[in-house]
Design an enzyme around this catalytic site. Structure first.
Site, PDB file in Angstrom:
ATOM      1  N   HIS A  51      -1.211   4.530  -3.682  1.00 25.75           N
ATOM      2  CA  HIS A  51      -0.104   3.967  -2.911  1.00 25.75           C
ATOM      3  C   HIS A  51       0.626   2.943  -3.783  1.00 25.75           C
ATOM      4  O   HIS A  51       0.062   2.422  -4.750  1.00 25.75           O
ATOM      5  CB  HIS A  51      -0.634   3.272  -1.662  1.00 25.75           C
ATOM      6  N   GLU A  53       1.303  -0.134  -3.252  1.00 23.09           N
ATOM      7  CA  GLU A  53       0.633  -1.433  -3.285  1.00 23.09           C
ATOM      8  C   GLU A  53      -0.567  -1.435  -4.224  1.00 23.09           C
ATOM      9  O   GLU A  53      -0.762  -2.384  -4.991  1.00 23.09           O
ATOM     10  CB  GLU A  53       0.160  -1.832  -1.873  1.00 23.09           C
ATOM     11  N   CYS A  81      -0.270  -0.039   4.931  1.00 24.82           N
ATOM     12  CA  CYS A  81      -1.250   0.633   5.787  1.00 24.82           C
ATOM     13  C   CYS A  81      -2.564  -0.151   5.789  1.00 24.82           C
ATOM     14  O   CYS A  81      -2.687  -1.173   5.106  1.00 24.82           O
ATOM     15  CB  CYS A  81      -1.475   2.059   5.263  1.00 24.82           C
ATOM     16  N   CYS A  84      -4.132  -0.507   2.221  1.00 22.77           N
ATOM     17  CA  CYS A  84      -3.394  -1.436   1.360  1.00 22.77           C
ATOM     18  C   CYS A  84      -3.476  -2.868   1.879  1.00 22.77           C
ATOM     19  O   CYS A  84      -3.551  -3.814   1.089  1.00 22.77           O
ATOM     20  CB  CYS A  84      -1.955  -0.976   1.212  1.00 22.77           C
TER      21      CYS A  84
END
Length: 146
Positions: A51, A53, A81, A84
């Site tokens: 992701h 992040e 999410c 993260c």
């Protein structure tokens, strides 16, 4: 909070979109300087953990030579999410600035409170450049439906 770093995150989201990835970008800042950046790369890497992040956190860790990101801020185009959010708390990032709220999967403030996961208070600013961030995501997913 400095919105010019969100502009940088938006550019990264657009890069992800050009590469066929869900368009989310993230930038980590310390002392007014970008020390890590990332964008979604799950398709390219074949890894669920890629992701924006987590990519930015890994880059910042390498830059500082430390897993602790005390006194850092993360700017991300979409509310993080659960995974993260946990990574942000574990890295001890002190400030989260995000663009679009994610009422289905966002765990900074929409579905949960990031401060419930952290030993220290994390400052949160949501909705920064929200229309632009939402627009990029909406455009991407509309294109996928065609």
């Amino acid at each position: 909070m400095d919105s010019r770093f969100m502009v940088h995150a938006v550019k990264l989201a657009r890069r992800a979109e050009k590469e066929g990835e869900v368009p989310v970008g993230a930038v980590i800042v310390k002392g007014g300087k970008v020390i890590g950046e990332g964008y979604n790369r799950r398709e390219a890497t074949g890894r669920a953990l890629s992701h924006a992040e987590t990519e930015a956190i890994e880059a910042a860790n390498r830059f500082l030579g430390d897993w602790r990101l005390d006194d850092c801020s993360i700017y991300v185009t979409l509310e993080p999410c659960l995974m993260c959010t946990g990574a942000i708390a574990a890295a001890r990032i002190g400030e989260v600035v995000f663009g679009a709220y994610d009422t289905e999967r966002g765990f900074v403030c929409s579905r949960a409170d990031i401060n419930a996961l952290s030993d220290k208070k994390i400052t949160v600013f949501g909705g920064i450049k929200e229309d632009e961030c939402k627009g990029i995501l909406n455009s991407f997913f509309k294109g996928k439906l065609r």
